[in-house]
Design an enzyme around this catalytic site. Structure first.
Site, short mmCIF file in Angstrom:
data_model
loop_
_atom_site.label_atom_id
_atom_site.label_comp_id
_atom_site.label_asym_id
_atom_site.label_seq_id
_atom_site.Cartn_x
_atom_site.Cartn_y
_atom_site.Cartn_z
N HIS A 1 -25.59 -2.16 -11.94
CA HIS A 1 -24.91 -3.16 -12.78
C HIS A 1 -25.32 -4.50 -12.18
O HIS A 1 -24.71 -5.01 -11.26
CB HIS A 1 -23.40 -2.98 -12.73
CG HIS A 1 -22.65 -4.17 -13.28
ND1 HIS A 1 -22.74 -4.57 -14.59
CD2 HIS A 1 -21.82 -5.07 -12.69
CE1 HIS A 1 -21.99 -5.65 -14.79
NE2 HIS A 1 -21.43 -5.97 -13.65
N PRO B 1 -20.79 -6.56 -5.72
CA PRO B 1 -21.69 -5.79 -6.58
C PRO B 1 -21.20 -4.34 -6.67
O PRO B 1 -21.13 -3.65 -5.65
CB PRO B 1 -23.05 -5.90 -5.88
CG PRO B 1 -22.73 -6.25 -4.46
CD PRO B 1 -21.42 -6.95 -4.44
N THR C 1 -15.46 -13.56 -15.59
CA THR C 1 -15.39 -12.68 -16.77
C THR C 1 -14.19 -11.77 -16.59
O THR C 1 -13.84 -11.41 -15.47
CB THR C 1 -16.66 -11.82 -16.94
OG1 THR C 1 -16.74 -10.90 -15.85
CG2 THR C 1 -17.92 -12.66 -16.99
N TYR D 1 0.82 -1.21 0.00
CA TYR D 1 0.00 0.00 0.00
C TYR D 1 0.86 1.27 0.00
O TYR D 1 0.41 2.31 -0.47
CB TYR D 1 -0.99 -0.02 1.16
CG TYR D 1 -2.15 -0.95 0.88
CD1 TYR D 1 -3.22 -0.55 0.10
CD2 TYR D 1 -2.14 -2.26 1.35
CE1 TYR D 1 -4.27 -1.42 -0.19
CE2 TYR D 1 -3.17 -3.13 1.07
CZ TYR D 1 -4.24 -2.70 0.29
OH TYR D 1 -5.26 -3.55 -0.01
#
Ligand code: NAD
Length: 320
Positions: free
Chosen positions: A172, A118, A223, A62
């Site tokens: 989406h 999501p 995907t 980070y």
């Protein structure tokens, strides 16, 4: 210019590859809880740079993200089979919140692009957890759905996908809304161009669009190419200060009466991130569906186990 990719799995590594091919960043740092994976992906990607574009790619921490112009968050819980995106929200939210705490502890002050699903809820999580202004937290949203729709219509109407003026708004996910009323091909409606898209055609198209990702996941397990290209397009609009209009997820503040939730509407993107949210001309039914989509997301956001991580449980600089 540097991009930090948090999550070097299928989406993160494919996005890194696509970003390298487009030569948008001189430096790409991959951060993943699985350091062996991040190191291997960085090494594999580095092998491609001599034949593509000179880019430094490494597996980092980070601290390396502190000076990044864009941080891309792909760390999340992938869905399997017919699992919906919203069903993995609580698990993904904890991962994303932890990544954001680590990112902000590094002193990062750039723009966050969120791909983890999501994605609308995760964009809201990043916004709340980071304290960044809404203009600097952007989810990939329905850019991918819109490009899928363009491709589907293009193959049916025998024109290039870029010739299709299409727009998908809202979540989406399963409550997404196709703005059928605004579909245009070279300025013509579909009815003027070919023949009218009757209601059964619209329903079939909407179903195919909703199920597109599930079918790919059933076939290959995940995907990656479509979402990686969406990430590239968003980064490109920001880095090149294009002021392009893309349907992406960001915090709404009263558009169509919706507020305090991230979802997709067309946005102007440039160097400062999201410059403006546009309120397109939607048909009455489309507006009703958009508000219903917002209600689905608001319910799911409220159902997350807030507070996601108490500051005490937050490791200051752990990559996990
Ligand atoms: P993946 O499992 O291949 O990759 C996720 C990576 O995140 C893994 O390498 C894992 O080690 C890492 N990770 C987990 N917890 C972490 C943490 N706390 N810190 C750092 N790294 C951590 O999954 P994937 O196929 O790459 O998908 C990633 C996410 O992208 C999922 O949420 C998936 O649903 C989402 N996705 C979104 C879209 C979209 O349109 N927005 C499309 C495809 C996938």
């Amino acid at each position: 210019m540097r991009v930090a990719i948090i999550g070097a799995g299928h989406v993160g590594s494919t996005a890194a590859y696509a970003l390298m091919l487009r030569a948008l960043f001189r430096e790409i740092v991959l951060i993943d809880a699985n350091d062996t994976l991040a190191s291997a992906e960085a090494a594999d990607l580095s092998d491609a740079t001599a034949l593509a574009h000179p880019t430094s790619i490494w597996a980092g921490t980070y601290e390396d993200a502190a000076s990044a112009y864009i941080a891309l968050i792909t760390a999340g819980t992938p869905t399997h089979g017919s699992e919906t995106r919203i069903s993995v929200a609580a698990r993904s939210a904890l991962i994303v919140a932890r990544c954001v705490n680590n990112l902000m502890s590094s002193g990062f002050a750039g723009i966050v692009v969120v791909a983890a699903n999501p994605v609308d809820l995760m964009t809201s999580v990043v916004l709340r957890q980071s304290g960044l202004p809404p203009s600097r937290v952007i989810g990939t949203g329905t850019l991918l759905d819109t490009s899928r729709l363009q491709q589907m219509l293009a193959s049916a109407l025998h024109v290039a996908p870029s010739a299709i003026g299409a727009l998908v708004v809202g979540e989406h996910g399963d409550s997404e809304v196709i703005a059928f009323s605004s579909l245009r091909i070279g300025g013509l409606t579909v009815a003027e161009f070919a023949s009218p898209l009757e209601e059964p055609d619209q329903l079939r198209l909407a179903k195919s669009l909703r199920e597109a990702a599930y079918q790919i996941i059933q076939g290959k397990g995940y995907t990656s190419f479509g979402i990686a290209t969406s990430v590239v397009r968003i980064c490109e609009a920001i880095v090149r200060d294009e002021r392009s209009v893309l349907p992406v997820s960001s915090l709404l503040s009263g558009q169509f009466g919706i507020q305090d939730i991230c979802l997709s509407l067309p946005c102007i993107l440039g160097r400062e991130g999201r410059i403006r949210v546009l309120q397109p001309d939607l048909a009455e039914l489309e507006m009703t569906e958009l508000r219903a989509s917002a209600a689905v997301l608001q319910g799911a956001l409220a159902a997350l186990p807030w507070p996601l991580i108490s500051p005490a449980a937050m490791p200051a600089s752990s990559p996990t």
